[in-house]
Design a protein around this motif. Structure first.
Motif, PDB file in Angstrom:
ATOM      1  N   ASP A 191       1.608  -4.042  -3.191  1.00  0.00           N
ATOM      2  CA  ASP A 191       1.900  -3.159  -2.068  1.00  0.00           C
ATOM      3  C   ASP A 191       2.165  -1.746  -2.596  1.00  0.00           C
ATOM      4  O   ASP A 191       3.321  -1.372  -2.839  1.00  0.00           O
ATOM      5  CB  ASP A 191       3.119  -3.684  -1.308  1.00  0.00           C
ATOM      6  CG  ASP A 191       3.500  -2.817  -0.130  1.00  0.00           C
ATOM      7  OD1 ASP A 191       2.710  -1.917   0.264  1.00  0.00           O
ATOM      8  OD2 ASP A 191       4.613  -3.019   0.403  1.00  0.00           O
ATOM      9  N   PRO A 192       1.120  -0.939  -2.798  1.00  0.00           N
ATOM     10  CA  PRO A 192       1.293   0.411  -3.350  1.00  0.00           C
ATOM     11  C   PRO A 192       2.268   1.281  -2.548  1.00  0.00           C
ATOM     12  O   PRO A 192       2.972   2.115  -3.121  1.00  0.00           O
ATOM     13  CB  PRO A 192      -0.112   0.999  -3.322  1.00  0.00           C
ATOM     14  CG  PRO A 192      -1.023  -0.174  -3.305  1.00  0.00           C
ATOM     15  CD  PRO A 192      -0.284  -1.245  -2.552  1.00  0.00           C
ATOM     16  N   ALA A 193       2.338   1.088  -1.240  1.00  0.00           N
ATOM     17  CA  ALA A 193       3.221   1.908  -0.410  1.00  0.00           C
ATOM     18  C   ALA A 193       4.690   1.733  -0.798  1.00  0.00           C
ATOM     19  O   ALA A 193       5.486   2.668  -0.675  1.00  0.00           O
ATOM     20  CB  ALA A 193       3.017   1.563   1.063  1.00  0.00           C
ATOM     21  N   ALA A 194       5.039   0.579  -1.301  1.00  0.00           N
ATOM     22  CA  ALA A 194       6.428   0.307  -1.689  1.00  0.00           C
ATOM     23  C   ALA A 194       6.870   1.151  -2.883  1.00  0.00           C
ATOM     24  O   ALA A 194       8.073   1.300  -3.124  1.00  0.00           O
ATOM     25  CB  ALA A 194       6.601  -1.176  -2.001  1.00  0.00           C
ATOM     26  N   PHE A 195       5.920   1.705  -3.627  1.00  0.00           N
ATOM     27  CA  PHE A 195       6.238   2.472  -4.832  1.00  0.00           C
ATOM     28  C   PHE A 195       5.845   3.944  -4.707  1.00  0.00           C
ATOM     29  O   PHE A 195       5.986   4.701  -5.668  1.00  0.00           O
ATOM     30  CB  PHE A 195       5.550   1.841  -6.053  1.00  0.00           C
ATOM     31  CG  PHE A 195       5.958   0.426  -6.269  1.00  0.00           C
ATOM     32  CD1 PHE A 195       7.136   0.128  -6.920  1.00  0.00           C
ATOM     33  CD2 PHE A 195       5.178  -0.621  -5.782  1.00  0.00           C
ATOM     34  CE1 PHE A 195       7.545  -1.193  -7.104  1.00  0.00           C
ATOM     35  CE2 PHE A 195       5.580  -1.943  -5.961  1.00  0.00           C
ATOM     36  CZ  PHE A 195       6.758  -2.231  -6.623  1.00  0.00           C
ATOM     37  N   ALA A 196       5.363   4.344  -3.557  1.00  0.00           N
ATOM     38  CA  ALA A 196       4.817   5.694  -3.361  1.00  0.00           C
ATOM     39  C   ALA A 196       5.806   6.793  -3.735  1.00  0.00           C
ATOM     40  O   ALA A 196       5.416   7.810  -4.302  1.00  0.00           O
ATOM     41  CB  ALA A 196       4.347   5.865  -1.921  1.00  0.00           C
ATOM     42  N   ASP A 197       7.091   6.592  -3.477  1.00  0.00           N
ATOM     43  CA  ASP A 197       8.071   7.629  -3.776  1.00  0.00           C
ATOM     44  C   ASP A 197       8.634   7.529  -5.199  1.00  0.00           C
ATOM     45  O   ASP A 197       9.510   8.296  -5.574  1.00  0.00           O
ATOM     46  CB  ASP A 197       9.236   7.585  -2.767  1.00  0.00           C
ATOM     47  CG  ASP A 197      10.007   6.275  -2.810  1.00  0.00           C
ATOM     48  OD1 ASP A 197       9.476   5.266  -3.355  1.00  0.00           O
ATOM     49  OD2 ASP A 197      11.138   6.249  -2.319  1.00  0.00           O
ATOM     50  N   GLN A 198       8.110   6.573  -6.017  1.00  0.00           N
ATOM     51  CA  GLN A 198       8.629   6.349  -7.368  1.00  0.00           C
ATOM     52  C   GLN A 198       7.637   6.684  -8.476  1.00  0.00           C
ATOM     53  O   GLN A 198       7.981   6.633  -9.641  1.00  0.00           O
ATOM     54  CB  GLN A 198       9.055   4.889  -7.529  1.00  0.00           C
ATOM     55  CG  GLN A 198      10.128   4.450  -6.558  1.00  0.00           C
ATOM     56  CD  GLN A 198      10.366   2.960  -6.657  1.00  0.00           C
ATOM     57  OE1 GLN A 198      10.552   2.424  -7.735  1.00  0.00           O
ATOM     58  NE2 GLN A 198      10.342   2.289  -5.518  1.00  0.00           N
ATOM     59  N   VAL A 199       6.406   7.009  -8.123  1.00  0.00           N
ATOM     60  CA  VAL A 199       5.381   7.247  -9.144  1.00  0.00           C
ATOM     61  C   VAL A 199       5.639   8.555  -9.879  1.00  0.00           C
ATOM     62  O   VAL A 199       6.299   9.460  -9.363  1.00  0.00           O
ATOM     63  CB  VAL A 199       3.950   7.228  -8.556  1.00  0.00           C
ATOM     64  CG1 VAL A 199       3.650   5.887  -7.914  1.00  0.00           C
ATOM     65  CG2 VAL A 199       3.741   8.358  -7.587  1.00  0.00           C
TER      66      VAL A 199
END
Length: 185
Positions: free
Chosen positions: A173-181
């Motif tokens: 689920d890429p959206a779950a990490f969008a603010d952490q990249v």
């Protein structure tokens, strides 16, 4: 420590160019783990394998490594500091990692850090490997970074090689990490 997902026999591909009854079978040693599935602290151990003279010399010939310590029995016995031929460190690295290699269709090798040849490995030695997931972090939009240690042992537990493997792994689920990249310039 939490239970870990199975490491073998997880269905990961369904090729359209083979009979459906074959494509639906679980693929041996081909995992479909995602970044979220890698658990820090998870360890696996390989089977053991004995390194033969033939495969050692075959590797040396393939990579053009004819150093006297790995290719010249007379030198190794008479002038070498170990009294016998070594197995090339690059072969110990390759074979050791191969023993615990998975064919995860969502993971891509990013490189290796901290590669160290701790003790010599000789023709006829039996090796095995322990892999430990050390840490993980979000990195790119679609991929996180996993760091795992590989410890190659010989005999009854003598450490001969250590390294850390960095892998990028797709998020489920890429959206779950969008603010952490990581931010790129």
């Amino acid at each position: 420590m939490p239970p870990f997902a199975p490491t073998v026999g997880v269905a990961s591909t369904h090729p359209s160019d083979m009979p459906a009854e074959h494509a639906d079978l679980p693929v041996w040693n081909a995992e479909n783990w995602f970044y979220e599935d890698f658990a820090v602290g998870h360890k696996i151990r390989s089977l053991r394998r004995t390194i033969s003279e033939g495969e050692s010399m075959q590797f040396n010939a393939l990579v053009l490594d004819m150093h006297p310590y790995v290719a010249d029995q007379m030198f190794a016995e008479r002038e070498g500091i170990f009294g016998r031929r070594l197995v090339a460190g690059a072969f110990v690295f390759s074979a050791g990692l191969g023993l615990v290699a998975t064919n995860c269709v969502n993971a891509f090798s990013y490189g290796y850090d901290k590669l160290r040849f701790i003790r010599p490995t000789f023709i006829g030695d039996t090796i095995y490997t322990v892999r430990t997931n050390l840490d993980k972090r979000p990195k790119y939009k679609d991929l996180g970074m996993i760091r795992a240690s590989y410890e190659v042992f010989k005999g009854e537990g003598e450490l001969v090689l250590y390294c850390e493997h960095l892998q990028t792994v797709r998020y489920r689920d890429p959206a779950a990490f969008a603010d952490q990249v990581e931010k790129t310039a």
